[in-house]
Write an enzyme that holds these catalytic residues in place. Structure first.
Site, PDB file in Angstrom:
ATOM      1  N   LYS A  21       0.806  -1.206   0.000  1.00 55.22           N
ATOM      2  CA  LYS A  21       0.000   0.000   0.000  1.00 55.22           C
ATOM      3  C   LYS A  21       0.844   1.262   0.000  1.00 55.22           C
ATOM      4  O   LYS A  21       0.407   2.332  -0.408  1.00 55.22           O
ATOM      5  CB  LYS A  21      -0.866   0.043   1.279  1.00 55.22           C
ATOM      6  CG  LYS A  21      -1.856  -1.058   1.442  1.00 55.22           C
ATOM      7  CD  LYS A  21      -2.590  -0.857   2.797  1.00 55.22           C
ATOM      8  CE  LYS A  21      -3.343  -2.049   3.230  1.00 55.22           C
ATOM      9  NZ  LYS A  21      -3.873  -1.887   4.620  1.00 55.22           N
ATOM     10  N   GLY A  22       2.036   1.158   0.534  1.00 59.31           N
ATOM     11  CA  GLY A  22       2.837   2.336   0.864  1.00 59.31           C
ATOM     12  C   GLY A  22       3.032   3.349  -0.256  1.00 59.31           C
ATOM     13  O   GLY A  22       3.111   4.543  -0.003  1.00 59.31           O
ATOM     14  N   GLU A  73       7.875   2.529  -5.839  1.00 63.14           N
ATOM     15  CA  GLU A  73       7.916   2.181  -4.410  1.00 63.14           C
ATOM     16  C   GLU A  73       8.036   3.440  -3.553  1.00 63.14           C
ATOM     17  O   GLU A  73       8.657   4.414  -3.957  1.00 63.14           O
ATOM     18  CB  GLU A  73       9.159   1.328  -4.133  1.00 63.14           C
ATOM     19  CG  GLU A  73       8.923  -0.152  -4.116  1.00 63.14           C
ATOM     20  CD  GLU A  73       8.176  -0.646  -2.884  1.00 63.14           C
ATOM     21  OE1 GLU A  73       7.452   0.129  -2.237  1.00 63.14           O
ATOM     22  OE2 GLU A  73       8.328  -1.830  -2.571  1.00 63.14           O
ATOM     23  N   ASP A  74       7.479   3.377  -2.372  1.00 61.86           N
ATOM     24  CA  ASP A  74       7.674   4.475  -1.415  1.00 61.86           C
ATOM     25  C   ASP A  74       9.081   4.424  -0.829  1.00 61.86           C
ATOM     26  O   ASP A  74       9.751   5.438  -0.703  1.00 61.86           O
ATOM     27  CB  ASP A  74       6.619   4.428  -0.303  1.00 61.86           C
ATOM     28  CG  ASP A  74       6.481   3.050   0.330  1.00 61.86           C
ATOM     29  OD1 ASP A  74       6.917   2.055  -0.297  1.00 61.86           O
ATOM     30  OD2 ASP A  74       5.948   2.948   1.434  1.00 61.86           O
ATOM     31  N   ASP A 127      14.483  -0.693   1.229  1.00 65.25           N
ATOM     32  CA  ASP A 127      15.169  -0.915   2.506  1.00 65.25           C
ATOM     33  C   ASP A 127      16.183  -2.044   2.305  1.00 65.25           C
ATOM     34  O   ASP A 127      17.296  -1.818   1.840  1.00 65.25           O
ATOM     35  CB  ASP A 127      14.062  -1.267   3.523  1.00 65.25           C
ATOM     36  CG  ASP A 127      14.513  -1.240   4.959  1.00 65.25           C
ATOM     37  OD1 ASP A 127      15.646  -1.657   5.230  1.00 65.25           O
ATOM     38  OD2 ASP A 127      13.741  -0.817   5.825  1.00 65.25           O
ATOM     39  N   LYS A 147      16.781   3.719   1.664  1.00 57.14           N
ATOM     40  CA  LYS A 147      17.540   3.501   2.904  1.00 57.14           C
ATOM     41  C   LYS A 147      18.729   2.610   2.536  1.00 57.14           C
ATOM     42  O   LYS A 147      18.768   1.421   2.858  1.00 57.14           O
ATOM     43  CB  LYS A 147      16.622   2.794   3.907  1.00 57.14           C
ATOM     44  CG  LYS A 147      16.650   3.388   5.286  1.00 57.14           C
ATOM     45  CD  LYS A 147      15.900   2.510   6.252  1.00 57.14           C
ATOM     46  CE  LYS A 147      14.622   3.144   6.729  1.00 57.14           C
ATOM     47  NZ  LYS A 147      13.988   2.367   7.823  1.00 57.14           N
ATOM     48  N   PHE A 207      13.137   5.013  11.092  1.00 55.37           N
ATOM     49  CA  PHE A 207      11.813   4.497  10.753  1.00 55.37           C
ATOM     50  C   PHE A 207      10.929   5.673  10.370  1.00 55.37           C
ATOM     51  O   PHE A 207      10.698   6.573  11.178  1.00 55.37           O
ATOM     52  CB  PHE A 207      11.207   3.719  11.923  1.00 55.37           C
ATOM     53  CG  PHE A 207      10.041   2.887  11.493  1.00 55.37           C
ATOM     54  CD1 PHE A 207      10.229   1.596  11.017  1.00 55.37           C
ATOM     55  CD2 PHE A 207       8.755   3.407  11.528  1.00 55.37           C
ATOM     56  CE1 PHE A 207       9.146   0.835  10.577  1.00 55.37           C
ATOM     57  CE2 PHE A 207       7.665   2.646  11.091  1.00 55.37           C
ATOM     58  CZ  PHE A 207       7.868   1.363  10.625  1.00 55.37           C
ATOM     59  N   ASP A 254       3.573   3.710   6.706  1.00 52.22           N
ATOM     60  CA  ASP A 254       2.856   3.472   7.960  1.00 52.22           C
ATOM     61  C   ASP A 254       3.746   2.909   9.060  1.00 52.22           C
ATOM     62  O   ASP A 254       4.867   2.435   8.821  1.00 52.22           O
ATOM     63  CB  ASP A 254       1.737   2.455   7.732  1.00 52.22           C
ATOM     64  CG  ASP A 254       2.272   1.030   7.552  1.00 52.22           C
ATOM     65  OD1 ASP A 254       3.223   0.842   6.752  1.00 52.22           O
ATOM     66  OD2 ASP A 254       1.760   0.108   8.215  1.00 52.22           O
ATOM     67  N   ARG A 257      -0.296   6.834   7.689  1.00 52.23           N
ATOM     68  CA  ARG A 257      -0.125   6.872   6.230  1.00 52.23           C
ATOM     69  C   ARG A 257      -0.603   8.201   5.637  1.00 52.23           C
ATOM     70  O   ARG A 257      -0.108   8.630   4.599  1.00 52.23           O
ATOM     71  CB  ARG A 257      -0.940   5.742   5.561  1.00 52.23           C
ATOM     72  CG  ARG A 257      -0.367   4.346   5.754  1.00 52.23           C
ATOM     73  CD  ARG A 257      -1.038   3.407   4.744  1.00 52.23           C
ATOM     74  NE  ARG A 257      -0.874   2.002   5.095  1.00 52.23           N
ATOM     75  CZ  ARG A 257       0.153   1.248   4.729  1.00 52.23           C
ATOM     76  NH1 ARG A 257       1.137   1.776   4.039  1.00 52.23           N
ATOM     77  NH2 ARG A 257       0.210  -0.028   5.061  1.00 52.23           N
TER      78      ARG A 257
HETATM   79  C1  PRP Z   1       7.450  -1.644   2.693  1.00 48.07           C
HETATM   80  C2  PRP Z   1       7.676  -0.683   1.553  1.00 48.07           C
HETATM   81  C3  PRP Z   1       8.288  -1.549   0.513  1.00 48.07           C
HETATM   82  C4  PRP Z   1       9.078  -2.562   1.303  1.00 48.07           C
HETATM   83  C5  PRP Z   1      10.531  -2.196   1.269  1.00 48.07           C
HETATM   84  O1  PRP Z   1       6.245  -2.304   2.444  1.00 48.07           O
HETATM   85  O2  PRP Z   1       6.475  -0.101   1.118  1.00 48.07           O
HETATM   86  O3  PRP Z   1       7.324  -2.220  -0.270  1.00 48.07           O
HETATM   87  O4  PRP Z   1       8.561  -2.514   2.640  1.00 48.07           O
HETATM   88  O5  PRP Z   1      11.298  -3.058   2.058  1.00 48.07           O
HETATM   89  P1  PRP Z   1      12.452  -3.998   1.503  1.00 48.07           P
HETATM   90  O6  PRP Z   1      13.340  -3.163   0.618  1.00 48.07           O
HETATM   91  O7  PRP Z   1      13.151  -4.424   2.773  1.00 48.07           O
HETATM   92  O8  PRP Z   1      11.834  -5.141   0.783  1.00 48.07           O
HETATM   93  P2  PRP Z   1       5.405  -3.064   3.579  1.00 48.07           P
HETATM   94  O9  PRP Z   1       5.682  -4.530   3.478  1.00 48.07           O
HETATM   95  O10 PRP Z   1       5.660  -2.404   4.899  1.00 48.07           O
HETATM   96  O11 PRP Z   1       3.913  -2.882   3.150  1.00 48.07           O
HETATM   97  P3  PRP Z   1       3.057  -1.544   2.872  1.00 48.07           P
HETATM   98  O12 PRP Z   1       3.625  -0.930   1.617  1.00 48.07           O
HETATM   99  O13 PRP Z   1       1.671  -2.051   2.687  1.00 48.07           O
HETATM  100  O14 PRP Z   1       3.183  -0.622   4.061  1.00 48.07           O
END
Ligand code: PRP
Length: 180
Positions: free
Chosen positions: A44-45, A100-101, A104, A132, A153, A160, A166
């Site tokens: 969703k992010g 992507e938002d 990480d 990040k 964070f 979120d 969000r």
């Molecule tokens: C978060 C973010 C990315 C992912 C990045 O999503 O939106 O999709 O983590 O992390 P990574 O590089 O370690 O894979 P999340 O799973 O929190 O779901 P959301 O987007 O619904 O909040």
């Protein structure tokens, strides 16, 4: 909605908007006029970033979404990527931008890029509003990045903490000692 006063602002909505504009201009430059652009938001992010970005691109754009999860309701990654909703668009011969938002560990984008690359797209580019970089665990870099951030964070503008925050217009970070 307002952020808790303990959450310092990292990027204002004005700064975010500048990042969105810069990325949109890069996408316009990257794709020849007569070729098709598909922007796939990672739910969703990325939904707010995606909706701002596609409206800033001064060209026809097809949109779609994919939902992948790697975090659950925790502050640390589970390390496992799952697809919960797949795309419905035929990406054959098109220029795909995976939006992507935040990147990480890099697991989500690496996994999604590999899947999309099998769909016959002319190109697949990774777009991340925030990067990040210090947390990267797999070999995966975004092609277009809004800002590289340190290991904090972050919440707001789609991001979120256990589904909260969000809808904040700015991006804030949660102090390490904040435990509510
Ligand atoms: C978060 C973010 C990315 C992912 C990045 O999503 O939106 O999709 O983590 O992390 P990574 O590089 O370690 O894979 P999340 O799973 O929190 O779901 P959301 O987007 O619904 O909040």
């Amino acid at each position: 909605m307002k952020a808790p006063k303990e959450f310092p602002c990292m990027f204002t909505h004005v700064q975010i908007s500048e990042m969105v504009t810069r990325i949109a201009r890069s996408i316009e430059k990257q794709v020849p006029e007569e070729e098709e652009i598909v922007c796939i938001g990672v739910l969703k992010g990325a939904w707010i970033f995606h909706s701002d970005l596609v409206r800033e691109i001064k060209r026809p754009v097809s949109i779609d979404f994919v939902k992948a999860s790697s975090y659950g309701n925790q502050m640390i990654s589970s390390g496992v990527v799952r697809i919960e909703k797949d795309i419905e668009t035929d990406i054959q011969g098109k220029h795909v931008f995976l939006v992507e938002d935040i990147i990480d560990t890099g697991r989500t984008l690496k996994f999604l890029k590999a899947r999309l690359s099998e769909g016959g797209a002319k190109s697949v580019s990774l777009v991340a509003l925030l990067d990040k970089k210090v947390k990267r665990e797999v070999d995966c870099d975004a092609d277009l990045v809004g800002a590289v951030i340190e290991d904090k964070f972050v919440v707001g503008y789609g991001l979120d903490w256990a589904e909260r925050y969000r809808t904040l217009p700015d991006i804030h970070f949660v102090p390490e000692d904040y435990a509510k």
